[in-house]
Enzyme design. Structure first.
Site, PDB file in Angstrom:
ATOM      1  N   MET A   1      25.198  20.113  -9.867  1.00  0.00           N
ATOM      2  CA  MET A   1      26.529  20.318  -9.334  1.00  0.00           C
ATOM      3  C   MET A   1      26.451  21.231  -8.105  1.00  0.00           C
ATOM      4  SD  MET A   1      28.399  18.425 -11.238  1.00  0.00           S
ATOM      5  CE  MET A   1      28.248  17.546 -12.789  1.00  0.00           C
ATOM      6  N   CYS A   2      27.496  21.940  -7.781  1.00  0.00           N
ATOM      7  CA  CYS A   2      27.561  22.688  -6.537  1.00  0.00           C
ATOM      8  C   CYS A   2      28.285  24.013  -6.773  1.00  0.00           C
ATOM      9  CB  CYS A   2      28.317  21.896  -5.466  1.00  0.00           C
ATOM     10  SG  CYS A   2      27.740  20.190  -5.258  1.00  0.00           S
ATOM     11  N   ARG A   3      28.352  24.822  -5.718  1.00  0.00           N
ATOM     12  CA  ARG A   3      29.121  26.061  -5.702  1.00  0.00           C
ATOM     13  C   ARG A   3      29.902  26.092  -4.395  1.00  0.00           C
ATOM     14  NH1 ARG A   3      29.497  28.172 -10.562  1.00  0.00           N
ATOM     15  NH2 ARG A   3      29.919  25.923 -10.647  1.00  0.00           N
TER      16      ARG A   3
ATOM     17  N   ASN B   1      33.275  20.218  -6.462  1.00  0.00           N
ATOM     18  CA  ASN B   1      32.177  20.451  -7.392  1.00  0.00           C
ATOM     19  C   ASN B   1      32.460  19.619  -8.628  1.00  0.00           C
ATOM     20  OD1 ASN B   1      29.977  21.519  -8.850  1.00  0.00           O
ATOM     21  ND2 ASN B   1      31.294  23.085  -9.757  1.00  0.00           N
TER      22      ASN B   1
END
Length: 279
Positions: free
Chosen positions: A1-3, A113
Site C-alpha cells: 500500500m502507500c502513505r 492508499n
C-alpha cells in the site's frame, strides 16, 4: 500500500512537513509503523498550489523518496498553502512515473492508499463507464487513477462527496458481479485548490489508517512552547496516513466509513458519515 499527507493552511515550505517531523513522510518511506508494508519505495509525488495559479504543479518520480535530491531541493524552496505528498508501495501495477500519485486533472488533485481487489478483472468494466472525453487523459494503469476519473465522471466538480460515493458504489457493484467479496479499500484525498476532502472507507470495514490534526488553537493551549504552532493560522489542518510525531493530543483517527472537509477561512473540520451510492 502507500502513505500520504494532505496539508491546508498557512503557506509554509514543504520541508516543514515532509522532512522535519520526527516521523515525517520521508521517514515513513523507510519505517512505516501502520502501513501494510514497512518500506514504501516504489516512487513518490508532490503536488502544490502557487499563489494566483488555479492548477497545481505536480512532480512525480519512480525513485524512492528517502534519497531523492530533487525532492529535497523542491521541499527547501517551494512554499504553498495547500499541498499533497505521497509515497508509493505498488499493489501490482507497474512502477512508472504515470502511476505515481498525486494525479491531476485541471485544478483537481487526487491521491489514494488502498486497492481495488482483483482490479485486473474489473478494469475493463470500470473503464467503459468513464466519460469518453475524460478517458483520453488517463495516463497510467493504476486502480487509483481509474477511481479519480470515475469520480470526475460522476460529478466531482459539483459534488465531491457524492461523486466519490458513486465511484465507490460502482466499484462495489462491479466487484460483486465478478465474485469479489470485498472490492474496495481506500483512504482518498482530493482537493480543488481551495477545499480539501479526505475519505476513509473499505468494503470489509477494516480500512487503512487515516488521521487528522487537532485544531491549532487547542494545540497552542496544550503546547505553548512549540514554535511551529505560533506561526500558523487557526484554519491550518493536516490529514495523514499515520501521525508525523508523538506530540500529545495532536492526532485523531478518522472514524471508519467517514470523511472530513477542510475549507479556507474556517477552523471547522466536519467529519461526516460516508457510504457508497448507486452510480
Amino acid at each position: 500500500m502507500c502513505r500520504w499527507l494532505a496539508y491546508s493552511g498557512t503557506p509554509i515550505l514543504l520541508d516543514a512537513i515532509l522532512y522535519r517531523p520526527a516521523h515525517s513522510l520521508i521517514d515513513q518511506s523507510l519505517h512505516s509503523k501502520l502501513g501494510v508494508e514497512t518500506t514504501n519505495g516504489d516512487g513518490f509525488g508532490v503536488g502544490w498550489y502557487a499563489t494566483d495559479v488555479d492548477t497545481p504543479a505536480v512532480v512525480r518520480d519512480t525513485a524512492p523518496a528517502w534519497s531523492n535530491r530533487n525532492l529535497r531541493e523542491i521541499a527547501n524552496h517551494v512554499r504553498s498553502h495547500q499541498f499533497f505528498a505521497h509515497i508509493r508501495a505498488s499493489t501490482g501495477t507497474a512502477v512508472q512515473q504515470t502511476n505515481c500519485h498525486p494525479f491531476r486533472h485541471g485544478h483537481w488533485m487526487w491521491m489514494h492508499n488502498g486497492a481495488i481487489t482483483d482490479f485486473h478483472r474489473m478494469r475493463r468494466d470500470l473503464a467503459l463507464v468513464v466519460d469518453p472525453e475524460l478517458f483520453l487523459d488517463i495516463e497510467g494503469s493504476t486502480d487509483s487513477e481509474m477511481m479519480f476519473f470515475l469520480a470526475l465522471t460522476f460529478g466531482l466538480e459539483e459534488d465531491p462527496p457524492g461523486a466519490v460515493a458513486r465511484m465507490a458504489g460502482l466499484v462495489e457493484e462491479v466487484g460483486h458481479r465478478h465474485g469479489v467479496e470485498f472490492p474496495l479499500q481506500m483512504t482518498v484525498a482530493v482537493t480543488d485548490g481551495q477545499s480539501l476532502w479526505a475519505f476513509r472507507y473499505s468494503s470489509q470495514g477494516a480500512s487503512r489508517s487515516l488521521y487528522y490534526s487537532t485544531k491549532v488553537e487547542t494545540l497552542r493551549a496544550l503546547h505553548p512552547d512549540v514554535a511551529f504552532l505560533r506561526g500558523i493560522s487557526d484554519d491550518t489542518r493536516l490529514f495523514v496516513s499515520e501521525p508525523l510525531g508523538d506530540l500529545p493530543g495532536a492526532w485523531n483517527e478518522v472514524p471508519e466509513n467517514s470523511y472530513g472537509v477542510v475549507r479556507p477561512g474556517t477552523d471547522d473540520q466536519d467529519l461526516v458519515p460516508f457510504a457508497p451510492q448507486a452510480a
